[in-house]
Design a protein around this motif. Structure first.
Motif, PDB file in Angstrom:
ATOM      1  N   LEU A 225      29.731  40.705  46.311  1.00 24.71           N
ATOM      2  CA  LEU A 225      30.399  41.667  47.184  1.00 24.71           C
ATOM      3  C   LEU A 225      29.562  42.937  47.247  1.00 24.71           C
ATOM      4  CD1 LEU A 225      34.148  41.402  46.060  1.00 24.71           C
ATOM      5  CD2 LEU A 225      32.955  40.119  47.843  1.00 24.71           C
ATOM      6  N   LEU A 226      29.251  43.391  48.466  1.00 26.65           N
ATOM      7  CA  LEU A 226      28.377  44.548  48.624  1.00 26.65           C
ATOM      8  C   LEU A 226      29.078  45.778  49.193  1.00 26.65           C
ATOM      9  CD1 LEU A 226      25.129  42.881  50.008  1.00 26.65           C
ATOM     10  CD2 LEU A 226      25.874  43.166  47.640  1.00 26.65           C
ATOM     11  N   ALA A 227      30.158  45.576  49.955  1.00 22.38           N
ATOM     12  CA  ALA A 227      30.822  46.729  50.578  1.00 22.38           C
ATOM     13  C   ALA A 227      32.178  46.290  51.132  1.00 22.38           C
ATOM     14  CB  ALA A 227      29.956  47.314  51.693  1.00 22.38           C
ATOM     15  N   THR A 228      32.997  47.282  51.464  1.00 19.79           N
ATOM     16  CA  THR A 228      34.275  47.013  52.117  1.00 19.79           C
ATOM     17  C   THR A 228      34.336  47.747  53.447  1.00 19.79           C
ATOM     18  OG1 THR A 228      36.684  47.255  51.950  1.00 19.79           O
ATOM     19  CG2 THR A 228      35.366  48.917  50.854  1.00 19.79           C
ATOM     20  N   ASN A 229      35.093  47.190  54.390  1.00 17.09           N
ATOM     21  CA  ASN A 229      35.141  47.780  55.724  1.00 17.09           C
ATOM     22  C   ASN A 229      36.259  48.798  55.902  1.00 17.09           C
ATOM     23  OD1 ASN A 229      37.425  46.148  55.892  1.00 17.09           O
ATOM     24  ND2 ASN A 229      36.917  45.330  57.925  1.00 17.09           N
ATOM     25  N   ALA A 230      36.958  49.170  54.822  1.00 23.38           N
ATOM     26  CA  ALA A 230      37.998  50.189  54.900  1.00 23.38           C
ATOM     27  C   ALA A 230      37.375  51.585  54.872  1.00 23.38           C
ATOM     28  CB  ALA A 230      38.977  50.025  53.743  1.00 23.38           C
ATOM     29  N   ALA A 231      38.197  52.589  55.140  1.00 23.03           N
ATOM     30  CA  ALA A 231      37.703  53.968  55.192  1.00 23.03           C
ATOM     31  C   ALA A 231      37.336  54.502  53.825  1.00 23.03           C
ATOM     32  CB  ALA A 231      38.747  54.871  55.838  1.00 23.03           C
ATOM     33  N   GLN A 232      37.913  53.895  52.776  1.00 19.13           N
ATOM     34  CA  GLN A 232      37.588  54.308  51.420  1.00 19.13           C
ATOM     35  C   GLN A 232      37.590  53.095  50.504  1.00 19.13           C
ATOM     36  OE1 GLN A 232      40.512  55.961  52.897  1.00 19.13           O
ATOM     37  NE2 GLN A 232      41.586  54.043  52.475  1.00 19.13           N
ATOM     38  N   ARG A 233      37.103  53.262  49.295  1.00 15.86           N
ATOM     39  CA  ARG A 233      37.081  52.161  48.336  1.00 15.86           C
ATOM     40  C   ARG A 233      38.502  51.696  48.037  1.00 15.86           C
ATOM     41  NH1 ARG A 233      32.099  52.928  44.098  1.00 15.86           N
ATOM     42  NH2 ARG A 233      30.675  54.007  45.535  1.00 15.86           N
ATOM     43  N   SER A 234      38.614  50.440  47.699  1.00 19.57           N
ATOM     44  CA  SER A 234      39.914  49.873  47.363  1.00 19.57           C
ATOM     45  C   SER A 234      40.131  49.907  45.858  1.00 19.57           C
ATOM     46  CB  SER A 234      40.005  48.427  47.859  1.00 19.57           C
ATOM     47  OG  SER A 234      41.182  47.803  47.374  1.00 19.57           O
ATOM     48  N   SER A 235      41.371  50.134  45.459  1.00 21.13           N
ATOM     49  CA  SER A 235      41.701  50.102  44.032  1.00 21.13           C
ATOM     50  C   SER A 235      41.517  48.700  43.468  1.00 21.13           C
ATOM     51  CB  SER A 235      43.147  50.558  43.826  1.00 21.13           C
ATOM     52  OG  SER A 235      44.053  49.712  44.534  1.00 21.13           O
ATOM     53  N   GLN A 236      41.482  47.687  44.341  1.00 24.12           N
ATOM     54  CA  GLN A 236      41.300  46.311  43.891  1.00 24.12           C
ATOM     55  C   GLN A 236      39.859  46.063  43.424  1.00 24.12           C
ATOM     56  OE1 GLN A 236      42.628  43.874  47.211  1.00 24.12           O
ATOM     57  NE2 GLN A 236      44.202  45.376  47.665  1.00 24.12           N
ATOM     58  N   GLU A 237      38.908  46.717  44.064  1.00 28.83           N
ATOM     59  CA  GLU A 237      37.485  46.587  43.710  1.00 28.83           C
ATOM     60  C   GLU A 237      36.847  47.975  43.783  1.00 28.83           C
ATOM     61  OE1 GLU A 237      35.710  44.090  42.644  1.00 28.83           O
ATOM     62  OE2 GLU A 237      37.126  42.434  42.884  1.00 28.83           O
ATOM     63  N   PRO A 238      37.194  48.850  42.845  1.00 25.12           N
ATOM     64  CA  PRO A 238      36.733  50.242  42.935  1.00 25.12           C
ATOM     65  C   PRO A 238      35.222  50.425  42.835  1.00 25.12           C
ATOM     66  CG  PRO A 238      37.753  49.803  40.803  1.00 25.12           C
ATOM     67  CD  PRO A 238      38.022  48.602  41.668  1.00 25.12           C
ATOM     68  N   ASN A 239      34.515  49.438  42.324  1.00 23.47           N
ATOM     69  CA  ASN A 239      33.058  49.562  42.203  1.00 23.47           C
ATOM     70  C   ASN A 239      32.324  49.126  43.465  1.00 23.47           C
ATOM     71  OD1 ASN A 239      33.183  50.514  39.523  1.00 23.47           O
ATOM     72  ND2 ASN A 239      33.368  48.426  38.746  1.00 23.47           N
ATOM     73  N   VAL A 240      33.070  48.584  44.425  1.00 20.33           N
ATOM     74  CA  VAL A 240      32.460  48.162  45.687  1.00 20.33           C
ATOM     75  C   VAL A 240      32.570  49.314  46.678  1.00 20.33           C
ATOM     76  CG1 VAL A 240      32.549  46.520  47.595  1.00 20.33           C
ATOM     77  CG2 VAL A 240      33.031  45.745  45.256  1.00 20.33           C
ATOM     78  N   PRO A 241      31.448  49.822  47.174  1.00 20.48           N
ATOM     79  CA  PRO A 241      31.500  50.994  48.059  1.00 20.48           C
ATOM     80  C   PRO A 241      32.074  50.675  49.432  1.00 20.48           C
ATOM     81  CG  PRO A 241      29.281  50.133  47.970  1.00 20.48           C
ATOM     82  CD  PRO A 241      30.067  49.359  46.954  1.00 20.48           C
TER      83      PRO A 241
END
Length: 327
Positions: A225-241
């Motif tokens: 996993l390299l990134a998330t498409n939300a406006a901010q990091r998710s508490s589910q994967e806080p280390n994923v930007p």
């Protein structure tokens, strides 16, 4: 019996009825006094259905009335929209859907049969379900920045999978490509049931998908996993930007909300919105939704309306970048 006494005795039932009628009327008029319906424009098991059922159970407990989930899939949301439009505008029928009904479908279908601004009123933004940029282990990139550098260094050599043309998975990648000037080839599939196995098998190198579809493969080392498409990091994967840390304003995480038909009493909308906000803060609701890769929100009608408009603007640009033409 004296006439006066008799008249009082005869009148007493009428007086009693007169005293009780306002109370009965108040009880009958109390909202809600019978079951509420959540219409979902998809089959059971999808994101909106999952959100609807979790909120419906808690909402029913709080209101003292059943909240029934009614799945009405078909015709790109038209079937569900008609079910809402033909129901009484009394605050007992609501639509629970993702943003595609209002942001994607109007841009790719010419004659939908419904119009968001004309036919619906926002009630509450219930949840958000971020998608994650996942790559196959053979891809020589362990961070989002390394992925960008790789895609720029080798334009056209990477393939990405999606859940189909016009899906959020597809449009998120097209928005990413447009923002950074990347050349990555699209390989559409029929849902994540096909696209994720294609990633695991190495038929495609990268894709966007929800966390529940990926988490097991992340743990086994078959996906990064390299990134998330939300406006901010998710508490589910806080280390994923969040991609928004690199591209300001980037936000394509699917949202699910509750809407009412235009003309629904404001008092009913306000009541449901307030209850939804309280339910979103319940620890068991947070835990249950997080396990499904979903973040509960619970917003005011105004904030949900702003969220829909913002999503419409972002997805309109992504659709334009993708080259999709209205059918």
């Amino acid at each position: 019996m004296k006439p006066l006494r008799r008249s009082l005795l005869l009148a007493s039932p009428l007086l009693l009825a007169g005293m009780l009628l306002p109370q009965l009327a108040g009880a009958q008029g109390a909202y809600p006094n019978h079951a509420i319906k959540f219409v979902v424009p998809y089959a059971a098991g999808g994101l909106p259905d999952t959100v609807a059922r979790i909120y419906a159970q808690r909402l029913g407990d709080k209101l003292g009335q059943a909240v029934v989930v009614d799945n009405r899939p078909g015709a790109n949301g038209v079937v569900a929209a008609q079910a809402l439009a033909t129901a009484p505008k009394d605050g007992y029928t609501f639509l629970v859907t993702d943003g595609s009904m209002f942001s994607i479908n109007p841009a790719i279908y010419k004659n939908l049969g419904y119009d968001y601004k004309r036919d619906f009123m926002p009630v509450s933004l219930a949840a958000r379900a971020p998608l994650y940029l996942a790559v196959h282990p053979k891809v020589p990139a362990n961070t989002f920045q390394e992925f960008i550098a790789l895609a720029k260094a080798k334009p056209g050599t990477l393939n990405y999978g999606s859940s189909g043309i016009g899906s959020t998975h597809h449009l998120t990648m097209e928005a990413l490509k447009a923002a950074l000037g990347l050349q990555i080839t699209h390989v559409p599939f029929k849902g994540t049931g096909q696209s994720v196995p294609a990633l695991i098998g190495g038929q495609v190198e990268v894709l966007f998908s929800a966390l529940p579809s990926l988490s097991g493969f992340v743990k086994s080392g078959q996906v990064k996993l390299l990134a998330t498409n939300a406006a901010q990091r998710s508490s589910q994967e806080p280390n994923v930007p969040a991609i928004a840390e690199t591209i300001p304003g980037f936000d394509f995480a699917p949202i699910v909300g509750v809407l009412a038909a235009t003309g629904t009493p404001a008092s009913a909308i306000e009541r449901i919105s307030a209850e939804m906000a309280q339910i979103a803060r319940m620890p068991d609701v947070i835990a249950t939704l997080n396990n499904a890769g979903i973040e509960p929100i619970g917003s005011s009608p105004a904030d949900y309306g702003k969220a829909i408009l913002g999503e419409n603007e972002r997805l309109a640009k992504a659709i334009s970048a993708s080259g999709i033409k209205p059918e």
